[in-house]
Design a protein around this motif. Structure first.
Motif, PDB file in Angstrom:
ATOM      1  N   ARG A 117     -17.183 -34.989 -23.587  1.00  0.00           N
ATOM      2  CA  ARG A 117     -17.194 -33.972 -24.634  1.00  0.00           C
ATOM      3  C   ARG A 117     -16.939 -32.571 -24.100  1.00  0.00           C
ATOM      4  NH1 ARG A 117     -22.701 -36.518 -27.144  1.00  0.00           N
ATOM      5  NH2 ARG A 117     -21.794 -38.495 -27.829  1.00  0.00           N
ATOM      6  N   ARG A 118     -16.565 -32.467 -22.833  1.00  0.00           N
ATOM      7  CA  ARG A 118     -16.216 -31.164 -22.280  1.00  0.00           C
ATOM      8  C   ARG A 118     -14.744 -30.884 -22.525  1.00  0.00           C
ATOM      9  NH1 ARG A 118     -19.941 -28.949 -18.782  1.00  0.00           N
ATOM     10  NH2 ARG A 118     -21.676 -30.296 -18.171  1.00  0.00           N
ATOM     11  N   TRP A 119     -14.388 -29.613 -22.523  1.00  0.00           N
ATOM     12  CA  TRP A 119     -12.984 -29.254 -22.685  1.00  0.00           C
ATOM     13  C   TRP A 119     -12.167 -29.884 -21.565  1.00  0.00           C
ATOM     14  CZ3 TRP A 119     -10.740 -26.708 -26.722  1.00  0.00           C
ATOM     15  CH2 TRP A 119     -11.596 -26.046 -27.626  1.00  0.00           C
ATOM     16  N   PRO A 120     -10.991 -30.418 -21.868  1.00  0.00           N
ATOM     17  CA  PRO A 120     -10.167 -31.070 -20.828  1.00  0.00           C
ATOM     18  C   PRO A 120      -9.537 -30.054 -19.889  1.00  0.00           C
ATOM     19  CG  PRO A 120      -8.960 -30.957 -22.898  1.00  0.00           C
ATOM     20  CD  PRO A 120     -10.352 -30.465 -23.199  1.00  0.00           C
ATOM     21  N   GLN A 121      -9.038 -30.534 -18.769  1.00  0.00           N
ATOM     22  CA  GLN A 121      -8.356 -29.652 -17.822  1.00  0.00           C
ATOM     23  C   GLN A 121      -7.034 -29.154 -18.392  1.00  0.00           C
ATOM     24  OE1 GLN A 121      -8.038 -31.789 -14.115  1.00  0.00           O
ATOM     25  NE2 GLN A 121     -10.119 -31.221 -13.491  1.00  0.00           N
ATOM     26  N   THR A 122      -6.314 -30.021 -19.095  1.00  0.00           N
ATOM     27  CA  THR A 122      -5.102 -29.574 -19.784  1.00  0.00           C
ATOM     28  C   THR A 122      -5.491 -28.561 -20.843  1.00  0.00           C
ATOM     29  OG1 THR A 122      -4.023 -31.709 -19.464  1.00  0.00           O
ATOM     30  CG2 THR A 122      -3.161 -30.311 -21.231  1.00  0.00           C
ATOM     31  N   ARG A 123      -4.731 -27.496 -20.989  1.00  0.00           N
ATOM     32  CA  ARG A 123      -5.089 -26.478 -21.982  1.00  0.00           C
ATOM     33  C   ARG A 123      -4.930 -27.049 -23.392  1.00  0.00           C
ATOM     34  NH1 ARG A 123      -2.600 -21.003 -24.340  1.00  0.00           N
ATOM     35  NH2 ARG A 123      -4.552 -20.210 -25.203  1.00  0.00           N
ATOM     36  N   LEU A 124      -6.038 -27.148 -24.080  1.00  0.00           N
ATOM     37  CA  LEU A 124      -6.074 -27.615 -25.463  1.00  0.00           C
ATOM     38  C   LEU A 124      -6.477 -26.449 -26.347  1.00  0.00           C
ATOM     39  CD1 LEU A 124      -6.181 -29.862 -27.684  1.00  0.00           C
ATOM     40  CD2 LEU A 124      -8.581 -30.192 -27.031  1.00  0.00           C
ATOM     41  N   VAL A 125      -5.693 -26.184 -27.378  1.00  0.00           N
ATOM     42  CA  VAL A 125      -5.986 -25.122 -28.337  1.00  0.00           C
ATOM     43  C   VAL A 125      -6.161 -25.737 -29.712  1.00  0.00           C
ATOM     44  CG1 VAL A 125      -5.121 -23.041 -29.471  1.00  0.00           C
ATOM     45  CG2 VAL A 125      -4.716 -23.375 -27.036  1.00  0.00           C
ATOM     46  N   THR A 126      -7.290 -25.458 -30.353  1.00  0.00           N
ATOM     47  CA  THR A 126      -7.516 -25.934 -31.718  1.00  0.00           C
ATOM     48  C   THR A 126      -7.466 -24.742 -32.671  1.00  0.00           C
ATOM     49  OG1 THR A 126      -9.923 -25.681 -31.662  1.00  0.00           O
ATOM     50  CG2 THR A 126      -9.009 -27.745 -30.832  1.00  0.00           C
ATOM     51  N   ALA A 127      -7.003 -24.993 -33.884  1.00  0.00           N
ATOM     52  CA  ALA A 127      -6.859 -23.923 -34.876  1.00  0.00           C
ATOM     53  C   ALA A 127      -7.854 -24.104 -36.006  1.00  0.00           C
ATOM     54  CB  ALA A 127      -5.441 -23.910 -35.435  1.00  0.00           C
ATOM     55  N   ALA A 128      -8.521 -23.025 -36.390  1.00  0.00           N
ATOM     56  CA  ALA A 128      -9.422 -23.014 -37.543  1.00  0.00           C
ATOM     57  C   ALA A 128      -9.157 -21.722 -38.311  1.00  0.00           C
ATOM     58  CB  ALA A 128     -10.881 -23.097 -37.099  1.00  0.00           C
ATOM     59  N   VAL A 129      -9.850 -21.539 -39.429  1.00  0.00           N
ATOM     60  CA  VAL A 129      -9.712 -20.318 -40.225  1.00  0.00           C
ATOM     61  C   VAL A 129     -11.081 -19.665 -40.369  1.00  0.00           C
ATOM     62  CG1 VAL A 129      -9.289 -19.448 -42.567  1.00  0.00           C
ATOM     63  CG2 VAL A 129      -7.628 -20.965 -41.482  1.00  0.00           C
ATOM     64  N   ASP A 130     -11.138 -18.381 -40.072  1.00  0.00           N
ATOM     65  CA  ASP A 130     -12.364 -17.603 -40.203  1.00  0.00           C
ATOM     66  C   ASP A 130     -12.566 -17.260 -41.678  1.00  0.00           C
ATOM     67  OD1 ASP A 130     -14.367 -15.582 -40.194  1.00  0.00           O
ATOM     68  OD2 ASP A 130     -13.829 -15.025 -38.145  1.00  0.00           O
ATOM     69  N   THR A 131     -13.690 -17.684 -42.259  1.00  0.00           N
ATOM     70  CA  THR A 131     -13.903 -17.457 -43.693  1.00  0.00           C
ATOM     71  C   THR A 131     -14.108 -15.991 -44.036  1.00  0.00           C
ATOM     72  OG1 THR A 131     -16.297 -17.792 -43.467  1.00  0.00           O
ATOM     73  CG2 THR A 131     -14.961 -19.738 -43.991  1.00  0.00           C
ATOM     74  N   ALA A 132     -14.394 -15.152 -43.045  1.00  0.00           N
ATOM     75  CA  ALA A 132     -14.661 -13.737 -43.325  1.00  0.00           C
ATOM     76  C   ALA A 132     -13.422 -13.021 -43.842  1.00  0.00           C
ATOM     77  CB  ALA A 132     -15.190 -13.042 -42.073  1.00  0.00           C
ATOM     78  N   ASP A 133     -12.257 -13.348 -43.276  1.00  0.00           N
ATOM     79  CA  ASP A 133     -11.038 -12.626 -43.660  1.00  0.00           C
ATOM     80  C   ASP A 133      -9.816 -13.527 -43.777  1.00  0.00           C
ATOM     81  OD1 ASP A 133     -10.615 -13.239 -41.024  1.00  0.00           O
ATOM     82  OD2 ASP A 133     -10.462 -11.172 -40.315  1.00  0.00           O
ATOM     83  N   GLY A 134      -9.982 -14.846 -43.599  1.00  0.00           N
ATOM     84  CA  GLY A 134      -8.850 -15.764 -43.712  1.00  0.00           C
ATOM     85  C   GLY A 134      -7.944 -15.781 -42.505  1.00  0.00           C
ATOM     86  N   SER A 135      -8.360 -15.121 -41.425  1.00  0.00           N
ATOM     87  CA  SER A 135      -7.515 -15.076 -40.232  1.00  0.00           C
ATOM     88  C   SER A 135      -7.584 -16.382 -39.460  1.00  0.00           C
ATOM     89  CB  SER A 135      -7.936 -13.924 -39.321  1.00  0.00           C
ATOM     90  OG  SER A 135      -9.274 -14.104 -38.876  1.00  0.00           O
ATOM     91  N   ARG A 136      -6.548 -16.653 -38.710  1.00  0.00           N
ATOM     92  CA  ARG A 136      -6.512 -17.852 -37.881  1.00  0.00           C
ATOM     93  C   ARG A 136      -7.336 -17.632 -36.618  1.00  0.00           C
ATOM     94  NH1 ARG A 136      -0.797 -19.958 -35.713  1.00  0.00           N
ATOM     95  NH2 ARG A 136      -0.913 -18.010 -34.544  1.00  0.00           N
ATOM     96  N   ALA A 137      -8.138 -18.624 -36.265  1.00  0.00           N
ATOM     97  CA  ALA A 137      -8.939 -18.573 -35.043  1.00  0.00           C
ATOM     98  C   ALA A 137      -8.470 -19.678 -34.112  1.00  0.00           C
ATOM     99  CB  ALA A 137     -10.420 -18.750 -35.370  1.00  0.00           C
TER     100      ALA A 137
END
Length: 326
Positions: A173-193
């Motif tokens: 459950r740790r972040w992998p060595q390969t760079r993994l980027v996940t996308a979510a949306v911040d409910t405060a302003d609708g910006s991409r996180a």
């Protein structure tokens, strides 16, 4: 910069189809291990995590292609509730497909009513007008911000979604060595996180945030911020792979934003391989609420494998023709 893999959102059957595509690509001779960047949105966040943690698409594909057991069904019911599970079962019958539509409509009305109780009638009318104008103007961040405001009216906090992903991730459950980027949306302003190993959040939390379907579940809280599904920003967020020489995009669904991102990547001299479902793949993934039906998981995985093999063959043939031409 070298190779990037982009995995889009797509629900339960989207996960299965994507796992099949990756396994099919590997079987067709495409390297599925050497990535400089893996971008995952919603369902793709989980698939990307499993790929980079397992080091191969095979373990996830075998799991998705196997028969669904009672534990799988119960795990999903715990996350979404018994009402959702019953709706999915009813929607399997062609003459009762409308049940899913009614259920989703009721979910939207309930969410808006909760917002109205907390914020008042005038604020609710203003929100509806803002969404209408934003749609006309194509301002998707403003739409996401308004959806986030409605979701924030649900102040409940739940670990059910994170627990669900912990179960499927297993002990790693740790972040992998390969760079993994996940996308979510911040409910405060609708910006991409965009979250990665440097964001200071656990991998399971990042996946939960990226897969948190608005209206279905309360927002995921990470470091004091509230997040919902990254698909609200873009179905694939393929622009994150900008600057890479070769970009592979696996997406169960199409969208104008994805078409534009593919065009932009190619305009910047990236070699882009876009993999979308065949007709058989689309049938297996299913429409509407069917994308959350575990019964379709195995068929979607097998259809994805065939689509991945076909894509690999097309790429290999193209390379061979280019070599002959030289």
């Amino acid at each position: 910069m070298g190779r990037a893999l982009v995995l889009a959102g797509g629900g339960v059957t989207g996960i299965a189809w994507e796992s099949g595509v990756l396994a099919g690509l590997a079987a067709g001779g495409i390297d599925m291990q050497d990535w400089d960047l893996v971008v995952g949105t919603s369902a793709g966040a989980f698939v990307g995590a499993r790929l980079t943690l397992d080091g191969s698409p095979e373990p996830l594909f075998e799991r998705q292609a196997s028969a669904v057991n009672a534990a799988d069904v119960e795990a999903l019911r715990v996350v979404f509730g018994s009402g959702f599970a019953r709706t999915v079962r009813w929607s399997r019958r062609p003459r009762f497909r409308w049940v899913g539509v009614i259920w989703l409509a009721n979910l939207i009305v309930t969410s808006v009513m909760r917002y109205a109780v907390r914020n008042g009638f005038r604020s609710t009318v203003f929100l509806a007008r803002t969404v209408r104008r934003a749609r006309q103007e194509g301002d998707w961040q403003r739409i996401a911000a308004q959806i986030g405001a409605v979701c924030n009216a649900n102040r409940k906090r739940s670990t059910a979604l994170a627990d669900f992903w912990e179960r499927d991730l297993g002990p790693r459950r740790r972040w992998p060595q390969t760079r993994l980027v996940t996308a979510a949306v911040d409910t405060a302003d609708g910006s991409r996180a965009l979250m990665d190993a440097t964001s200071g959040v656990p991998l399971v939390g990042a996946i939960a945030a990226s897969t948190c379907l608005p209206g279905f579940l309360p927002p995921i809280v990470l470091r004091g911020r509230r997040y919902i599904d990254g698909g609200l920003a873009s179905v694939a967020n393929a622009d994150v792979a900008s600057g890479h020489e070769e970009v592979w995009i696996v997406s169960p669904f199409g969208a104008p934003s994805l078409d534009q991102q593919v065009s932009d990547l190619r305009a910047s001299d990236s070699v882009v391989h876009l993999i979308r479902p065949s007709a058989a793949g689309e049938d297996a993934i299913g429409p509407g609420i069917s994308v959350m039906d575990l019964r379709n998981r195995s068929a979607a995985a097998r259809a994805g494998f065939e689509d991945g093999q076909a894509a690999a063959q097309a790429v290999v043939t193209s390379m061979e023709e280019a070599q002959v031409a030289q």
